[in-house]
Design a protein around this motif. Structure first.
Motif, PDB file in Angstrom:
ATOM      1  N   LEU A   9      14.536  47.894   7.885  1.00  0.00           N
ATOM      2  CA  LEU A   9      15.470  48.640   8.728  1.00  0.00           C
ATOM      3  C   LEU A   9      14.752  49.231   9.941  1.00  0.00           C
ATOM      4  N   ALA A  10      13.522  49.722   9.752  1.00  0.00           N
ATOM      5  CA  ALA A  10      12.790  50.317  10.871  1.00  0.00           C
ATOM      6  C   ALA A  10      12.519  49.284  11.957  1.00  0.00           C
ATOM      7  N   MET A  11      12.039  48.108  11.560  1.00  0.00           N
ATOM      8  CA  MET A  11      11.721  47.088  12.551  1.00  0.00           C
ATOM      9  C   MET A  11      12.984  46.512  13.190  1.00  0.00           C
ATOM     10  N   GLY A  12      14.041  46.375  12.387  1.00  0.00           N
ATOM     11  CA  GLY A  12      15.308  45.891  12.935  1.00  0.00           C
ATOM     12  C   GLY A  12      15.882  46.862  13.945  1.00  0.00           C
ATOM     13  N   ALA A  13      15.846  48.161  13.621  1.00  0.00           N
ATOM     14  CA  ALA A  13      16.365  49.166  14.549  1.00  0.00           C
ATOM     15  C   ALA A  13      15.537  49.201  15.822  1.00  0.00           C
ATOM     16  N   GLN A  14      14.214  49.061  15.672  1.00  0.00           N
ATOM     17  CA  GLN A  14      13.358  49.046  16.854  1.00  0.00           C
ATOM     18  C   GLN A  14      13.734  47.895  17.785  1.00  0.00           C
ATOM     19  N   SER A  15      13.951  46.715  17.222  1.00  0.00           N
ATOM     20  CA  SER A  15      14.296  45.554  18.064  1.00  0.00           C
ATOM     21  C   SER A  15      15.612  45.766  18.783  1.00  0.00           C
ATOM     22  N   LEU A  16      16.626  46.228  18.068  1.00  0.00           N
ATOM     23  CA  LEU A  16      17.944  46.411  18.670  1.00  0.00           C
ATOM     24  C   LEU A  16      17.935  47.500  19.735  1.00  0.00           C
ATOM     25  N   LEU A  17      17.297  48.612  19.443  1.00  0.00           N
ATOM     26  CA  LEU A  17      17.262  49.697  20.416  1.00  0.00           C
ATOM     27  C   LEU A  17      16.426  49.309  21.640  1.00  0.00           C
ATOM     28  N   PHE A  18      15.352  48.600  21.419  1.00  0.00           N
ATOM     29  CA  PHE A  18      14.502  48.172  22.535  1.00  0.00           C
ATOM     30  C   PHE A  18      15.247  47.186  23.434  1.00  0.00           C
ATOM     31  N   SER A  19      16.006  46.290  22.803  1.00  0.00           N
ATOM     32  CA  SER A  19      16.768  45.317  23.595  1.00  0.00           C
ATOM     33  C   SER A  19      17.828  46.007  24.432  1.00  0.00           C
ATOM     34  N   ARG A  20      18.215  47.177  24.033  1.00  0.00           N
ATOM     35  CA  ARG A  20      19.194  47.968  24.767  1.00  0.00           C
ATOM     36  C   ARG A  20      18.547  48.774  25.891  1.00  0.00           C
ATOM     37  N   GLY A  21      17.209  48.803  25.919  1.00  0.00           N
ATOM     38  CA  GLY A  21      16.517  49.541  26.957  1.00  0.00           C
ATOM     39  C   GLY A  21      16.045  50.912  26.521  1.00  0.00           C
ATOM     40  N   TRP A  22      16.152  51.211  25.217  1.00  0.00           N
ATOM     41  CA  TRP A  22      15.713  52.514  24.715  1.00  0.00           C
ATOM     42  C   TRP A  22      14.198  52.519  24.556  1.00  0.00           C
ATOM     43  N   GLN A  23      13.610  53.709  24.684  1.00  0.00           N
ATOM     44  CA  GLN A  23      12.192  53.906  24.399  1.00  0.00           C
ATOM     45  C   GLN A  23      12.061  54.188  22.903  1.00  0.00           C
ATOM     46  N   VAL A  24      11.462  53.268  22.166  1.00  0.00           N
ATOM     47  CA  VAL A  24      11.471  53.370  20.709  1.00  0.00           C
ATOM     48  C   VAL A  24      10.162  52.828  20.137  1.00  0.00           C
ATOM     49  N   THR A  25       9.697  53.430  19.054  1.00  0.00           N
ATOM     50  CA  THR A  25       8.518  52.935  18.338  1.00  0.00           C
ATOM     51  C   THR A  25       8.696  53.201  16.856  1.00  0.00           C
ATOM     52  N   VAL A  26       7.879  52.514  16.044  1.00  0.00           N
ATOM     53  CA  VAL A  26       7.921  52.659  14.585  1.00  0.00           C
ATOM     54  C   VAL A  26       6.571  53.176  14.103  1.00  0.00           C
ATOM     55  N   LEU A  27       6.598  54.184  13.234  1.00  0.00           N
ATOM     56  CA  LEU A  27       5.406  54.636  12.515  1.00  0.00           C
ATOM     57  C   LEU A  27       5.580  54.211  11.063  1.00  0.00           C
ATOM     58  N   ASP A  28       4.890  53.150  10.683  1.00  0.00           N
ATOM     59  CA  ASP A  28       5.001  52.605   9.329  1.00  0.00           C
ATOM     60  C   ASP A  28       3.840  53.100   8.474  1.00  0.00           C
ATOM     61  N   GLY A  29       4.146  53.480   7.238  1.00  0.00           N
ATOM     62  CA  GLY A  29       3.140  54.068   6.364  1.00  0.00           C
ATOM     63  C   GLY A  29       1.914  53.206   6.172  1.00  0.00           C
ATOM     64  N   ASP A  30       2.103  51.908   5.917  1.00  0.00           N
ATOM     65  CA  ASP A  30       0.968  51.023   5.704  1.00  0.00           C
ATOM     66  C   ASP A  30       0.112  50.904   6.961  1.00  0.00           C
ATOM     67  N   ASN A  31       0.752  50.803   8.112  1.00  0.00           N
ATOM     68  CA  ASN A  31      -0.003  50.688   9.361  1.00  0.00           C
ATOM     69  C   ASN A  31      -0.809  51.952   9.642  1.00  0.00           C
ATOM     70  N   LEU A  32      -0.219  53.105   9.369  1.00  0.00           N
ATOM     71  CA  LEU A  32      -0.923  54.362   9.603  1.00  0.00           C
ATOM     72  C   LEU A  32      -2.160  54.486   8.728  1.00  0.00           C
ATOM     73  N   ARG A  33      -2.070  53.951   7.496  1.00  0.00           N
ATOM     74  CA  ARG A  33      -3.212  54.042   6.584  1.00  0.00           C
ATOM     75  C   ARG A  33      -4.333  53.073   6.956  1.00  0.00           C
ATOM     76  N   HIS A  34      -4.099  52.212   7.925  1.00  0.00           N
ATOM     77  CA  HIS A  34      -5.175  51.373   8.443  1.00  0.00           C
ATOM     78  C   HIS A  34      -5.922  52.064   9.580  1.00  0.00           C
ATOM     79  N   GLY A  35      -5.368  53.162  10.072  1.00  0.00           N
ATOM     80  CA  GLY A  35      -6.004  53.824  11.206  1.00  0.00           C
ATOM     81  C   GLY A  35      -6.040  55.329  11.060  1.00  0.00           C
TER      82      GLY A  35
END
Length: 628
Positions: A459-485
């Motif tokens: 849902l996070a990645m899907g919402a990011q794609s749809l909102l971005f395609s609409r021109g919104w400023q949007v990003t995702v903070l995913d738990g697994d990705n955060l634990r890599h950095g």
């Protein structure tokens, strides 16, 4: 006879002072003069002295080690229970030699009061200053100064006045005040248990009278509740928390906060060994209690009064008395023991050394043995504490290196507070209204919480794609990705998960303040942690429960984690071996076990649009998005 009485009403007193100032001699003499020596002990000492061809040494009453007898020094703490008509004392004879200060810390940390012994002939030596500073460092508030060996100066009052005046000045500088200063000769018994015929000028108490005159140091009942959890037992279906109340009182029905973490529960009952009904307990009592709901509690947590919470910080400023031969340096890793908790800590910074002679502050790159320093410790888990000036017990602790006590310290304040004194917030040159006008939407934090496999990342990645395609400023903070950095140094204990969520919330807030929509995808199983995230993000925060039954999530198992958890390969796995606390009042619930991905995504994006779209129409979904 000396012995080990009941622990009820014990008044622990530590004897401190320079080597050879007569601490062990004082204890032996005190026991003899009050008839407290074990039967036959005096005859044993006299026979031993005769065999050695030396005078009887009262120090041999307590010096149990042959090394001590041979060298005439005490190298380990000795404890003797000593009852008087007023109270029962636990006398702690702490070593005075510089090499054995570690044992002195161990003894002094357990004491309510101290007797600081000073050799009248040698006066205020450096080691005496260290021991006085140590008493202050470990929170000892009741102090008797015993000015010993008065016989060496022919019991002269002038010398007594000279030494005590100098000592009063030093004690005042370090924040201590002696309750009594008493002239004595421990070897001959003058002023110990009876007045001295050679000191008729002295009209004050004997040492024994001074001890009995110390005020009762019962734990502060009227302060806010502080109950460190020592252990947790199970009896039938009950989880029983045990610990000693350090401050305040607790009653059945009271609401308590569990720190760290901020969970809250009510005291359901106080357990007793004989089944007697107990409705309340106060400071100084050890208790066993149950709570009204199964919140996460473990050894080291502290039950506190909600109206007067303890400080919690990952970084704390401390004043340290360093004992280890190896100097302490920035970056060193140790264990900080505080109340019933043990925290892995790193030395973040050495602020300065404190000269125990002049009390001047000196810059330093390391802390040598027997030095005092102010420094900053950083922990991977929040440290729960009170500043030492507010509470001497919950404001002190010890540092351990290689399983040995390496230093004692006072907690001064949260280090974030220290840093903030030299930091001024900078106002942004572009405000929220300007960003919203440019972006066409407000900034916001969409916090997706739910079990692993519920569909948060999809849902996070899907919402990011749809909102971005609409021109919104949007990003995702995913738990697994955060634990890599950002959060790669964190594990999966309750405390480390709380820190993982705190850091994520702080980053999300920064993005939201800059006008972005931040979609956070984290299991975040604890309600208290999500509440803390809401507090950090403020008005930006919206909690979305991505719901799916455990059986559905386990059947999906997109990362194979449930299989590993069932096989015992992943401890503390949410839903299997660790609990998930569903949101009680989320801003939105999306049931991915019932709804298709497209329908779930439509609900999520509609919600984002309603909350942050400044009245624009809902998105029209076209096409499908495959579940990930």
């Amino acid at each position: 006879m000396t012995g080990t009485p009941s622990t009820d009403g014990i008044y622990p007193v530590v004897i401190l002072g320079h080597v050879d100032h007569g601490k062990s001699t004082l204890i032996g003499r005190l026991l003899h003069d009050t008839g407290r020596l074990p039967d036959g002990k005096l005859a044993e000492l006299e026979a031993a002295a005769k065999r050695r061809g030396a005078a009887l040494e009262w120090a041999h009453v307590t010096d149990a080690l042959q090394l001590e007898r041979d060298q005439g020094i005490t190298v380990d703490t000795t404890r003797i229970w000593f009852p008087t008509a007023a109270r029962t004392y636990q006398i702690i004879d702490a070593p005075g030699h510089a090499e054995f200060l570690r044992n002195a810390v161990t003894g002094a940390a357990a004491a309510e009061a101290a007797i600081l012994l000073v050799d009248i002939a040698r006066g205020l030596e450096a080691q005496t200053r260290r021991h006085a500073y140590l008493a202050r460092l470990l929170g000892i508030r009741r102090l008797i100064v015993a000015v010993n060996k008065m016989d060496l100066v022919d019991y002269a009052s002038a010398r007594y006045t000279q030494v005590t005046t100098e000592l009063e000045g030093y004690l005042s500088e370090i924040g201590l005040e002696a309750d009594f200063m008493v002239p004595i000769s421990a070897r001959h018994g003058d002023g110990v248990a009876a007045p001295s015929a050679d000191m008729r000028w002295w009209t004050g108490p004997t040492l024994l009278q001074a001890l009995d005159a110390l005020p009762d140091t019962a734990a502060p009942r009227e302060r806010a509740l502080r109950l460190p959890v020592q252990d947790i037992y199970r009896r039938d279906d009950k989880r029983i928390l045990v610990g000693r109340i350090e401050a305040g009182r607790v009653r059945v029905g009271d609401t308590v906060d569990i720190a760290p973490g901020g969970q809250q529960a009510k005291v359901a009952g106080l357990e007793t060994w004989n089944g007697a009904v107990q409705l309340a307990a106060t400071a100084g009592e050890s208790v066993a209690l149950t709570l009204d709901k199964p919140v996460f509690v473990e050894r080291g947590h502290v039950l506190v009064a909600p109206a007067a919470p303890a400080a919690q910080s990952h970084a704390v400023a401390v004043r340290l008395f360093w004992l280890d031969r190896t100097p302490l340096k920035p970056g060193d890793r140790l264990t900080f023991k505080h109340l019933t908790a043990s925290y892995p800590v790193t030395v973040e910074a050495i602020r300065h050394l404190v000269d125990v002679e002049t009390l001047a502050e000196q810059p330093a790159d390391e802390v040598p043995q027997n030095a005092v320093a102010d420094l900053v410790l950083r922990s991977t888990r929040p440290i729960v504490f009170d500043a030492h000036d507010e509470d001497a017990v919950t404001g002190r602790g010890v540092l351990v290196r290689d399983y040995r006590v390496a230093g004692g310290c006072l907690l001064l304040e949260g280090a974030d507070t220290v840093k903030a004194q030299n930091i001024t917030a900078v106002s942004t040159s572009v405000g929220p209204a300007e960003r919203a006008a440019a972006n066409g939407h407000l900034g916001g934090v969409i916090w997706l919480t739910g079990l692993s496999g519920a569909g948060k990342s999809t849902l996070a990645m899907g919402a990011q794609s749809l909102l971005f395609s609409r021109g919104w400023q949007v990003t995702v903070l995913d738990g697994d990705n955060l634990r890599h950095g950002l959060n790669r140094d964190l594990g999966f204990s309750a405390e480390e998960r709380a820190e993982n969520i705190r850091r994520t919330a702080e980053v999300a807030k920064l993005f939201a303040d800059s006008g972005m929509i931040v979609v956070v995808s984290l299991i975040s199983p604890a309600r208290a942690d999500r509440a803390a995230a809401r507090e950090v993000a403020g008005a930006h925060f919206r909690e979305v429960h991505v719901r799916a039954d455990l059986s559905v999530c386990e059947a999906r198992d997109p990362k194979g984690l449930y299989a590993k958890a069932r096989a015992g390969q992943i401890p503390n796995f949410t839903g299997v071996s660790a609990p998930y606390e569903e949101p009680e009042a989320p801003d939105l619930v999306i049931d991915t076990g019932r709804d298709s991905v497209e329908a779930a995504l439509a609900r999520l994006v509609d919600h984002v649009d309603q909350q942050f779209g400044r009245g624009t129409a809902s998105l029209r979904l076209t096409g499908g998005i495959a579940a990930g």
